[in-house]
Motif scaffolding. Structure first.
Motif, short mmCIF file in Angstrom:
data_model
loop_
_atom_site.label_atom_id
_atom_site.label_comp_id
_atom_site.label_asym_id
_atom_site.label_seq_id
_atom_site.Cartn_x
_atom_site.Cartn_y
_atom_site.Cartn_z
N GLU A 38 0.93 -1.09 0.09
CA GLU A 38 -0.02 -0.01 0.10
C GLU A 38 0.87 1.41 -0.06
O GLU A 38 0.47 2.37 -0.94
N LEU A 88 -8.90 4.24 -5.34
CA LEU A 88 -9.06 2.77 -5.17
C LEU A 88 -8.35 2.11 -4.00
O LEU A 88 -7.39 2.31 -3.36
N ALA A 89 -9.46 1.29 -3.31
CA ALA A 89 -8.61 0.54 -2.02
C ALA A 89 -7.73 -0.35 -2.53
O ALA A 89 -7.68 -0.83 -3.46
N PRO A 90 -6.79 -0.40 -1.69
CA PRO A 90 -5.71 -1.29 -2.02
C PRO A 90 -6.22 -2.91 -2.40
O PRO A 90 -5.71 -3.45 -3.16
N ASP A 91 -7.12 -3.32 -1.55
CA ASP A 91 -7.82 -4.87 -1.71
C ASP A 91 -8.25 -4.74 -3.12
O ASP A 91 -8.10 -5.63 -3.84
N ALA A 92 -9.02 -3.64 -3.85
CA ALA A 92 -9.62 -3.54 -4.95
C ALA A 92 -8.51 -3.60 -5.96
O ALA A 92 -8.70 -4.36 -6.97
#
Length: 133
Positions: A38, A88-92
């Motif tokens: 991240e 954007l979310a890191p998981d996405a």
């Protein structure tokens, strides 16, 4: 052709060719590992956002041939990429890279960037600058 267009074409072209060459040597797993970090992705987002804003403000040229338009489009794409990486979310992001099968198909996925980099390098170094007084 303006000096700025030629400078940006040469710089972005060489940078892209060298970056793609490095990724081809390191393999797709290196890219997946980077996406999962991240802090690295936030840094990458900030740098891309700054570069994109600078290019859009400094070189928003939509006429004069293919090279100025391509350089302008690249600037807008860099800006969009920086913004998307920031929001954007890191998981996405990690899920998207995995769904694309990046580790398995990285050569194919890097091909458009390599072609663009080769074009910009060739066009930048084969163009003549306008001499403004």
């Amino acid at each position: 052709m303006s000096r700025l267009t030629i400078f940006l074409a040469r710089s972005i072209g060489l940078f892209t060719v060298l970056l793609v060459a490095g990724f081809l040597v390191r393999g797709g797993a290196a890219i997946e590992a980077t996406v999962e970090d991240e802090a690295v992705m936030i840094s990458y987002a900030i740098i891309s956002l700054a570069m994109g804003v600078a290019m859009v403000v400094g070189h928003n040229v939509w006429s004069g041939g293919a090279l100025p338009v391509v350089v302008t489009l690249v600037g807008w794409l860099i800006l969009a990429k920086g913004f998307l990486l920031l929001v954007l979310a890191p998981d996405a992001m990690t899920a998207m890279v995995r769904r694309m099968g990046y580790a398995e198909h990285y050569r194919l996925l890097l091909t458009p960037a390599l072609i663009l980099g080769l074009y910009l390098t060739w066009a930048g170094f084969s163009s003549q600058t306008m001499h403004l007084k």
